[in-house]
Structure formats: structure tokens, C-alpha cells
Design an enzyme around this catalytic site. Structure first.
Site, mmCIF file in Angstrom:
data_model
loop_
_atom_site.group_PDB
_atom_site.id
_atom_site.type_symbol
_atom_site.label_atom_id
_atom_site.label_comp_id
_atom_site.label_asym_id
_atom_site.label_seq_id
_atom_site.Cartn_x
_atom_site.Cartn_y
_atom_site.Cartn_z
ATOM 1 C CE LYS A 35 91.835 60.286 36.156
ATOM 2 N NZ LYS A 35 92.383 61.386 36.900
ATOM 3 C CG HIS A 77 94.081 60.178 32.921
ATOM 4 N ND1 HIS A 77 93.522 61.403 32.612
ATOM 5 C CD2 HIS A 77 94.920 60.410 33.969
ATOM 6 C CE1 HIS A 77 94.013 62.326 33.435
ATOM 7 N NE2 HIS A 77 94.855 61.747 34.261
ATOM 8 C CG ASP A 118 72.199 50.564 41.955
ATOM 9 O OD1 ASP A 118 72.763 49.497 41.672
ATOM 10 O OD2 ASP A 118 71.780 50.823 43.092
#
Length: 422
Positions: free
Chosen positions: A100, A98, A105
């Protein structure tokens, strides 16, 4: 890039095309021949349906095998008879990847949003971009890599394989997989701690020359199936120590507090303003089949919590707000902490956890705790919080008497049995 899934619409295809373009350019111009793209998704959600996250990414994997990696995390708890019997979509209730977080870079975006068209258009969420923050970008890059190592690796023929030397998540021994996975992920956490300790003397010298910094950022990880509970520990500590006259603004797209969090909210003295989804902006509103009853289950959970607040005479200290916005859904989650007497928040939590049972016990989660004395950043966090709450109405006893808040008896009976799965 770590997400629950990648959608299959035109906006998601634009994202895939963008990745293809930059990979092609890195080859042709030789400007970044070592460019690597690593994507971590959940196996069950990413494999749902014929056209899915896997089919969206497969052309990139086939064309750039040396630069592209797609890892699909499979919970070790979905195995054996359970894996055979539980149908597609319902199998996602057992446990998910789950997290996110999107790293480019030395910069990263931390969010609760997935890579799907609704989040790009009309699904309310939160995002914070941290630019040129190499230490933090390295940490999350290594964290995503570690979870990827214990995940199933998507192959060019759309099959999956376990990385060499790793234990299979559902065919191998459950305890052995969890031990190996936990060890691999904690290596990243422990390495980050060691780096921080080594840089402490340098930091002290810098502070003597330039003055102390005004903002601290702490990454928090929660992976209870693998025995990792750092985020839960910090969140409990934060809720426990929220003192008199302090204010806590807490948001969740799926309001279903754990028993421990609920007891802390009800038992401490801080003022709470809790933002949750109205039925119409719940992501499951209008869904077919059993899923269509999920908004009603959340109404029932909210009503039970509000009743506890009222029975304790705490409705002035703990207030619920429902997010309402036409043609939008609500998926924002996080926390803003206002210190005693302060007009602006000094701390925010932002990331994937919803403060519910799933976030604490079933899924892999990560978020940031940002603590700041910077007046400009505090003002921005305050504006973010106020914008979200401006789209809400306060809950009162009459809220649950509205016709669209009627909860069928079977939903009331089933909710206690299934509330730990959504």
C-alpha cells in the site's frame, strides 16, 4: 498507486472521478501532457464480484489508454487444479499483492490502508506522508512499475494480458515466472543501492557544509514467493538486537506472529507492548459463513501466545493490549522502538506487513524503516503510538474468560491447520 484493491462505493467513485478530472485537465490545458497514472492491485481481490476494482477503473482505461495503466498481480502459487477448485474469496488465501503506497510526483504516502470507504471513514490504520522526497518516490514508483511488469495488464475490454516478453503467472512455468519476476524487481533494489553509493561522496560533502542529517529512511521489501526477503531480515535483526531497558511497541490488525518472530519476542530482554484487535474491531467480525469464525481463531492464537508469556513468567515484560473503539475496525500495523532510557521512539516501521506467516511467506509487502534523532519527529511518532494505545485495554487472564471470548472446539482444532493462510 499500489493497493490490495479499490472499493466500489461512492467515496471510491469520488477518487476515480478525481483521477478522471486531472487526466482531462492534463489534456486540455497541456500543463502536464505526459501525466501518467499507474495502478497496481491484486488480481483475485480486484476481480471479486460483478462490480469490482476492474469495473471501477475500466472507464478511465478506455478513455485514457495512453496515460492509464492498471496492473493486476496474480500469485504464481494459485494455478492448475488449485485455481480451478478454490472458490472466489478463498483463493485470496494463497497469496496477494499487499503493498500500500501512493506516489504523487516527488511525494508519497506509505500506509497499511487500502483504497476503500471504511479506511476513509472508520477503519483505524497508519499513514505517513513524505513530501518532496524524490529518491524515495522514484524507488517506489519503479518498484510498483516492476511488479506491474510481471502482473497481468487490464485491457479496455476487461480482459487481461501478459506484458510482452514476460512469463504468465499461472499458465507459464512456476519456477521460470518466479526467476523472471525476482530479477525484474531486484533490478529496482540494486539500482537504488547503486544510486546510494554514487551519491555517498556528494552526501559527505553536503554534511561537511550543512551538518549531518538527523533522519534516515530505508525502504524494505518482502516477496518470499519470488525469493525476496529483505524486510524479514531487517525485522529479525531489529528484534534480535532489542536490548535491556529498550521498549518495543508492536501493532498488528491480525495478530499471528511467525514462529521466528514469536521466539525472538519471548527470548530477548526488551519490553514489549503488543497491540492487537479485540474481537469486535476485527475486520471479519460479523462476517457470513466460515469467515465469521476468523475472529475466534485470532482469540485462540492470542490466548496461546499469552499462555506462553505467563508460563515463562514474562507478563511484566511482554504485555498485550486490545484495541477497542465502538463502530470502528482495527487495521493498524507497525513498530515503534524506544532506545534504552529514551522517552521517545527513535525508529518506526510502517507499511503493509502484519508480522504474520502471510506477510513473510505468501504476500508481496513493503514498508519503511524510519530512524530519526529529530526531536520533533520523535514527538510526533510518540503521539501517534500513544493515541493508538489509548484506545486499548490491557489483556489479563480474565480477558479470555469473558463470554465473547469463548472459542468453539472445531475452531481450536482447525486453527493450527489454517493459521498460515490468514
Amino acid at each position: 498507486m499500489a493497493s490490495l484493491y479499490l472499493g466500489t462505493g461512492p467515496l471510491e467513485q469520488e477518487l476515480v472521478d478525481c483521477l478522471q478530472e486531472v487526466l482531462e485537465r492534463s489534456r486540455e490545458e497541456r500543463m502536464a501532457p505526459d501525466l501518467k497514472v499507474s495502478i497496481l492491485l491484486d488480481y483475485s481481490r480486484g476481480s471479486r464480484g460483478k462490480k469490482n476494482s476492474r469495473s471501477m477503473l475500466l472507464p478511465l482505461l478506455q478513455r485514457f489508454p495512453g496515460q492509464m495503466r492498471v496492473s493486476l498481480y496474480h500469485t504464481p502459487d494459485l494455478r492448475g487444479v488449485l485455481k480451478t477448485l478454490v472458490p472466489e474469496r478463498f483463493n485470496e488465501t494463497i497469496g496477494l499483492q499487499h503493498i500500500k503506497v501512493y506516489v504523487f510526483d516527488d511525494s508519497l504516502i506509505i500506509s497499511g490502508a487500502n483504497l476503500s470507504d471504511s479506511y476513509f471513514t472508520n477503519r483505524q490504520d497508519r499513514y505517513i506522508l513524505l513530501r518532496d522526497c524524490a529518491e524515495l518516490a522514484d524507488f517506489f514508483s519503479e518498484l510498483v512499475g516492476a511488479v506491474g511488469d510481471v502482473s497481468l495488464q487490464l485491457q479496455r475490454d476487461d480482459t487481461v494480458q501478459v506484458k510482452e516478453g514476460m512469463v504468465h503467472p499461472y499458465k507459464g512455468d512456476h519456477s521460470e515466472f518466479c526467476t523472471v519476476a525476482s530479477k525484474r524487481i531486484m533490478q529496482v533494489v540494486d539500482l537504488a543501492r547503486a544510486r546510494q553509493q554514487l551519491s555517498a561522496s556528494t552526501t559527505e560533502e553536503t554534511q561537511r557544509r550543512q551538518g549531518p542529517g538527523d533522519t534516515l529512511v530505508f525502504p524494505l521489501v518482502q516477496m518470499k514467493p519470488l525469493g525476496i526477503g529483505l524486510d524479514e531480515t531487517v525485522t529479525k535483526r531489529l528484534l534480535t538486537e532489542a536490548g535491556d531497558d529498550s521498549r518495543v511497541f508492536l501493532a498488528s490488525g491480525y495478530f499471528n506472529l511467525t514462529r521466528a518472530y514469536m521466539e525472538l519476542v519471548l527470548g530477548t530482554r526488551a519490553d514489549y507492548r503488543i497491540l492487537l484487535a479485540s474481537p469486535e474491531v476485527n475486520g471479519f467480525f460479523g462476517a457470513k459463513g466460515v469467515a465469521g469464525a476468523i475472529p475466534a481463531a485470532y482469540i485462540h492464537i492470542a490466548r496461546q501466545f499469552y499462555s506462553k508469556v505467563c508460563r515463562g513468567g514474562q507478563q511484566d515484560r511482554i504485555r498485550l493490549h486490545e484495541y477497542i473503539r465502538r463502530d470502528w475496525t482495527f487495521h493498524a500495523k507497525g513498530l515503534w522502538y524506544y532506545f534504552q532510557g529514551s522517552e521517545r521512539p527513535c525508529l518506526t516501521l510502517i507499511g503493509s506487513p502484519n508480522f504474520g506467516y502471510r506477510s513473510v511467506h505468501r504476500d508481496l509487502e513493503a514498508q519503511l524503516a524510519i530512524v530519526t534523532e529529530n526531536q520533533g519527529l520523535q514527538a510526533e511518532l510518540q503521539q501517534e503510538q500513544e493515541r493508538l494505545y489509548a484506545m486499548s485495554t490491557e489483556v489479563s487472564p480474565s480477558t479470555f474468560e469473558q463470554p465473547n471470548r469463548t472459542v468453539k472446539l472445531w475452531v481450536k482444532l482447525v486453527t493450527p491447520l489454517i493459521k498460515n493462510f490468514f
